[in-house]
Write an enzyme that holds these catalytic residues in place. Structure first.
Site, PDB file in Angstrom:
ATOM      1  N   CYS A   1       0.841  -1.200   0.000  1.00 29.07           N
ATOM      2  CA  CYS A   1       0.000   0.000   0.000  1.00 29.07           C
ATOM      3  C   CYS A   1       0.875   1.249   0.000  1.00 29.07           C
ATOM      4  CB  CYS A   1      -0.892   0.052   1.239  1.00 29.07           C
ATOM      5  SG  CYS A   1      -2.124  -1.242   1.352  1.00 29.07           S
ATOM      6  N   ASP A   2       0.335   2.317  -0.575  1.00 31.32           N
ATOM      7  CA  ASP A   2       1.008   3.609  -0.461  1.00 31.32           C
ATOM      8  C   ASP A   2      -0.051   4.704  -0.517  1.00 31.32           C
ATOM      9  OD1 ASP A   2       3.936   4.792  -0.545  1.00 31.32           O
ATOM     10  OD2 ASP A   2       2.643   6.127  -1.705  1.00 31.32           O
ATOM     11  N   SER A   3       0.107   5.717   0.327  1.00 29.31           N
ATOM     12  CA  SER A   3      -0.883   6.788   0.425  1.00 29.31           C
ATOM     13  C   SER A   3      -0.259   8.158   0.199  1.00 29.31           C
ATOM     14  CB  SER A   3      -1.550   6.782   1.809  1.00 29.31           C
ATOM     15  OG  SER A   3      -2.184   5.555   2.075  1.00 29.31           O
TER      16      SER A   3
ATOM     17  N   GLY B   1      -2.973   3.435  -2.917  1.00 29.45           N
ATOM     18  CA  GLY B   1      -2.831   2.349  -3.868  1.00 29.45           C
ATOM     19  C   GLY B   1      -2.738   1.033  -3.118  1.00 29.45           C
TER      20      GLY B   1
END
Length: 205
Positions: free
Chosen positions: A73-75, A110
């Site tokens: 995940c990436d924010s 994501g």
């Protein structure tokens, strides 16, 4: 079935644990500054994929044919068309909050899921609109002085000290914390993995 979280984020880990899933944690080591994309959603998607793939490669080498699912995940917070990650220092955090106060941004996360050992993948982006309170300069400086804004994408939390400064959310609350549980459940189901198979025995039906 085992879930592997390719992230060092304590908020993502706590969110999963709160939902009854205790994942293995393995940090990807990906150089996030080396990746670029034309839009913020495309960038968080690329970063999530890079993190998951880096960990999946190591897991395959170490565990061979073990059945597990890796989630990367990436924010980033999108404001005025720019993606805002963690501030580099307190000065930047103050500057960000002066730009954010009284306005709204979109938190994009994501998600990239890889099922091992076969390597089937799914990827998707969750986007949540966040409305910020109109803080005065003293409030901003006091919040930044806590150090919390330096540790998180967008320089704010909704589940921590920053909670009083978020006036509303449109979309998935969990996504603002860093991982969308409904989206993750759907991605897993598309890979043939039931959410209930990941839950801890104590949290099962």
């Amino acid at each position: 079935m085992r879930l592997v979280l390719a992230s060092a984020s304590p908020a993502r880990l706590a969110t999963l644990r709160g939902a009854g899933v205790t994942p293995a944690v393995e940090v990807s080591g990906v150089d996030e500054d080396a990746l670029h994309a034309e839009t913020v959603p495309a960038l968080v998607s690329a970063l999530a994929r890079a993190k998951a793939e880096a960990v999946a490669r190591r897991r395959l080498s170490a565990d061979g044919a073990v059945e597990e699912v890796v989630i990367g995940c990436d924010s980033l917070l999108e404001l005025d068309g720019q993606g805002l990650g963690k501030p580099v220092d307190a000065v930047e955090a103050v500057r960000r909050w002066r730009a954010m106060r009284g306005r709204s941004g979109v938190l994009h996360t994501g998600h990239h899921v890889i099922r091992l050992p076969g390597g089937a993948t799914r990827t998707a982006i969750a986007s949540t609109t966040v409305h910020f309170a109109d803080l005065d300069d003293a409030e901003i400086e006091a919040y930044v002085a806590t150090g919390e804004p330096l540790l998180v994408a967008g320089a704010f939390t909704v589940d921590g000290l920053g909670g009083p400064y978020v006036t509303g959310i449109e979309g998935d609350h969990h996504n603002v914390v860093g991982i969308s549980l409904p989206l993750l459940r759907a991605l897993l189901a598309d890979l043939g993995v039931s959410w209930t198979t990941l839950r801890d025995p104590a949290g099962s039906d």
